[in-house]
Write an enzyme that holds these catalytic residues in place. Sequence first.
Site, PDB file in Angstrom:
ATOM      1  N   ASP A  54     -12.118 -14.196 -20.869  1.00 37.44           N
ATOM      2  CA  ASP A  54     -11.356 -14.781 -19.775  1.00 37.44           C
ATOM      3  C   ASP A  54     -12.028 -16.103 -19.393  1.00 37.44           C
ATOM      4  O   ASP A  54     -13.103 -16.449 -19.890  1.00 37.44           O
ATOM      5  CB  ASP A  54     -11.277 -13.816 -18.580  1.00 37.44           C
ATOM      6  CG  ASP A  54     -10.036 -14.039 -17.724  1.00 37.44           C
ATOM      7  OD1 ASP A  54      -9.489 -15.166 -17.737  1.00 37.44           O
ATOM      8  OD2 ASP A  54      -9.605 -13.099 -17.033  1.00 37.44           O
ATOM      9  N   GLU A  81      -4.781 -13.806  -8.233  1.00 36.82           N
ATOM     10  CA  GLU A  81      -6.073 -13.122  -8.289  1.00 36.82           C
ATOM     11  C   GLU A  81      -7.061 -13.700  -7.277  1.00 36.82           C
ATOM     12  O   GLU A  81      -7.062 -14.888  -6.987  1.00 36.82           O
ATOM     13  CB  GLU A  81      -6.650 -13.217  -9.695  1.00 36.82           C
ATOM     14  CG  GLU A  81      -6.723 -14.650 -10.222  1.00 36.82           C
ATOM     15  CD  GLU A  81      -7.189 -14.719 -11.653  1.00 36.82           C
ATOM     16  OE1 GLU A  81      -8.239 -14.146 -11.965  1.00 36.82           O
ATOM     17  OE2 GLU A  81      -6.492 -15.353 -12.462  1.00 36.82           O
TER      18      GLU A  81
END
Length: 611
Positions: free
Chosen positions: A306, A503
Amino acid sequence: MTRHHRVHRPFSLALLLVAVTALAVPARPANAATYPYQDPTLPVATRVADLLARMTLDEKIGQMTQAERGSVTAADLTTYRLGSILSSGGSAPSPNTATSWADMYDGFQRGALATPLAIPMIYGVDAVHGHNNVVAATIFPHNIGLGATRDPALVQQIGQAVAEEVSGTGVDWDFAPCLCVARDDRWGRTYESFGETPDLPSNMTTLITGLQGPSLGGPTSVLATAKHYLGDGGTAGGDDQGDTQLTEAELRTVHLPPFQAAVQRGVGSVMISYSSWNGVKTHGNRYLITTVLKGELGFTGFVVSDWNGIDQIDGAAGFTAAEVTAAVNAGIDMVMVPAAWKTFISTLRAEVQNGHVPLSRIDDANRRILTKKFELGLFERPYTDRSWTPTVGSVSHRALARQAVRESQVLLKNTGSVLPLARADNKIFVAGRNADNIGNQSGGWTISWQGSSGNITPGTTILQGIRAAVGPTTTVTYNQRGTGIDGSYRAAIAVVGETPYAEGQGDRTGSMSLDREDLRTIATLRNAGVPVIVVLVSGRPMDIATELPRWDALLASWLPGTEGAGVADVLFGAAPTGKLPMTWMNSVSQQPINAGDGQVPLFAQGYGLTY
């Protein structure tokens, strides 16, 4: 941008040759097939082996490096042999149009093909509910709404539509689907989950087939990504990037099955989660990545980190040589290092040269990455296929999105059958800040990373859908706060709920109730003495049990995207078929609440009324 003009004046052969040569730079390697790897008639494994044998260490490390488009130039791809570029949320060319994207992609690709071996780059985006970074793209419901449809065939159609729009901008890799099993609604990524039990995300891996096609290499094949491996939806307290504190048996029972289903569907890539498992960052967890994913599940694609995920392995800012080694040796094949990619390249080179990372691991990573590039047909068709560009935001895709919205609506209360509303001879008042707001109804990951309120991209608001649904003998009045309503109206619709987040910023550690503005709007409507229908636009179940007795009807609309007419379809007669993908709490004090945990919910997972 390449423009083609018809030339009517005489044109010398010498000038023609110059023009043709200019258009042909860099040369398409596949045309010549100088080397076996450039021959599309040979098996992929043969081509990979041939190419790998010709690559230097620098070329191999370049393939493992992914940079953000804002931190790289086409010349950098040539110089550093970079294997991949990404656009982060909201990172777009200017103007933000499908054609601009295609031009940008082709420019970067020309840089990649100008390298000695002419290995094409692969470009990744977060097209998580449509090609959501691109203005005017079709924005589909977020995954929580798709989970409510219980319709894997529809989700596969959506994957195909997204692949067409993505392909029309040149992009060939989508960081989707999110296969998280969201176990705590306080988590800010709850709406990226198809459901709280592993069966729902597992069933919806049909999105992978939609994106990739029956096999990679089709005209609109886009590499799919199963994310975030593993347990990101199970962190303590719903803390984004937090710690998933479970036994291995629990982790395997709840969080692993969707990834197993994705591997069985041939998913091309897997993205590692920021979160930890029992205190160990997954980005450095060799057991989970190499032993379980690649070994036990038999995953043959490539693993990507990520965004700056390797930075987090030791808990300190900035990645170290030890973190690079830990991540690559754990089994990460491509590393997303948006800005610090030059440092990553030099660090990994040193770690290979000093023996900390074996060359066999570098070769394995390259074999996995190159295999997908060959399977996608990037060596033969490296540039944007512009025949797909007009599909971005097309009428047929918007019709599919409207169907998805309609199927995702969950009717939770309908006292006295106040719904459906009559289209003719009616008088309806509409209020609420989410009634006429494309940004709010689309949520996060829309045009920008966190999303934003307002008229951010073309579409149909819920209010516009309501107005279009009624006949000429029906009056629809709108005031955001409910001002002006009186007893002459037959019904009032309050479209309320959350405003966009993604997020991190979406985590809720305290209240999950409606805010004062929403409650005031509903109270204003109630005080007029007419039936009140609440349409809740949200990325998760909300704490509404104390308010619900004063509402005549409740429709959970989730985050429907750009096609608000799908909400109106249900309000005016299309029978609701959606079922809750999550357990709906009685109060926030019950979080986490999930099916089978013995708590008494307001509405159980799977609940949903119809007409």
